[in-house]
Design an enzyme around this catalytic site. Structure first.
Site, short mmCIF file in Angstrom:
data_model
loop_
_atom_site.label_atom_id
_atom_site.label_comp_id
_atom_site.label_asym_id
_atom_site.label_seq_id
_atom_site.Cartn_x
_atom_site.Cartn_y
_atom_site.Cartn_z
N TYR A 153 5.02 -12.54 4.67
CA TYR A 153 3.93 -11.94 3.90
C TYR A 153 3.53 -12.94 2.82
CZ TYR A 153 1.34 -8.21 1.45
OH TYR A 153 0.37 -7.44 0.87
N ILE A 164 -3.75 -6.48 9.13
CA ILE A 164 -3.02 -5.40 8.46
C ILE A 164 -3.87 -5.03 7.26
CG2 ILE A 164 -0.92 -4.73 7.24
CD1 ILE A 164 0.60 -6.81 8.87
N THR A 212 0.82 -1.21 0.00
CA THR A 212 0.00 0.00 0.00
C THR A 212 0.85 1.26 0.00
OG1 THR A 212 -1.69 -1.22 1.22
CG2 THR A 212 -1.89 1.17 1.22
N LYS A 217 1.36 -12.51 7.66
CA LYS A 217 0.25 -11.74 7.11
C LYS A 217 -0.36 -12.62 6.04
CE LYS A 217 -1.14 -7.64 4.57
NZ LYS A 217 -0.72 -6.41 3.84
#
Length: 292
Positions: free
Chosen positions: A133, A204, A45, A161
């Site tokens: 991730y 998240i 992001t 995540k």
């Protein structure tokens, strides 16, 4: 450290295309005031792939200062598809960073044995705990529950995540039998509520730039076992997430934040293009009364 709501901050730009450091600080303070438990800098992001090394360092500096003053954790995204340069990046992180969010190696698709070897090598060199991730949509590499469970046994691998594109069987298997000290943070905004219901410890979420307090409430409601409240919030916030992801992330998020005066421009860097006015206005409309 890996509980509650963590906001992966966008990187705002000035009208001349530079990183807007003051706007980063303002936005960081805003989401923490609204109930975020921590921040993530230099995630997807944050357009990390479009930032120079100096710009990345500046973003970390600002976020670390805010998190240090607030006493909340800062997680920093560390990208790389080879083990050596990723390890070097980890060793270069400032002391105030609490954890590193490290992508599964992308493009190379090394297979699960390679993923294990990669993260075990990083875990031996990193100065901070690692958060894997897992986002096969971007990396092209799937990782099974068994592999994540194995990696979670290492003392320097603190969690994952999980952004597999939905609630798959591996998510259910993983959350049903987690290693001690290994946490799952949801990373798919639209399905965060069911993942929390299955036992994820936090999230998240890019969507949480807006309605931060409601997303924080959603995490707290599931953890408190308030099913009725959590379910209602989850349905409504899923609609907000859908609107914010109607065009490539973080274009719509930036458009709404700019419309609300929280960042100086809605600009993104090529190859991303700014979101359409229609997408921005629709997301802003949905965000006016989220979770009510």
């Amino acid at each position: 450290m890996l509980t509650g709501l963590h906001v992966p901050l966008i990187t705002p730009f000035t009208s001349t295309g530079e990183v807007a450091a003051e706007a980063i600080e303002k936005l960081a303070e805003h989401v923490l005031d609204q109930g975020a438990s921590g921040l993530v800098a230099l995630g997807t992001t944050g357009e990390v792939a479009a930032l120079s090394a100096a710009e990345r360092a500046r973003v970390i500096e600002v976020c670390a200062r805010v998190c240090g003053a607030r006493g909340v954790p800062l997680t920093v995204g560390v990208t790389g598809n080879d083990t050596r340069t990723t390890a070097e990046a980890l060793k270069g992180l400032p002391e105030r960073v609490a954890a590193a969010l490290v992508t599964v190696p992308y493009f190379l698709r090394p297979g699960e044995r390679g993923v294990v070897a990669h993260f075990e090598a990083l875990a031996e060199e990193t100065p901070v705990p690692l958060v894997i991730y897992h986002i096969p949509y971007r990396t092209g590499q799937t990782v099974s529950a068994a592999t994540l469970r194995h990696l979670g046994g290492h003392p320097m691998i603190a969690g994952v995540k999980y952004a597999a594109g939905g609630i798959d069987q591996d998510a259910i298997d993983l959350l049903g039998d987690l290693p001690d000290g290994f946490e799952v943070l949801g990373g798919d905004d639209a399905v965060i509520s069911p993942l929390l219901a299955l036992g994820a410890s936090g999230a998240i979420l890019a969507s949480a730039h807006l309605a931060t307090d409601r997303f924080a409430e959603l995490v707290d409601a599931w953890r408190a076992g308030d099913v009725a409240r959590a379910r209602a919030l989850g349905h409504r916030l899923a609609r907000l997430s859908a609107a914010l992801f109607a065009e490539p992330n973080p274009t719509v998020v930036k458009g709404v934040l700019h419309a609300r005066g929280l960042i100086p421009t809605p600009d993104v860097r090529l190859p991303l293009l700014p979101a359409s006015e229609q997408a921005i206005s629709q997301a802003d409309l949905v965000a006016v009364h989220p979770g009510q």
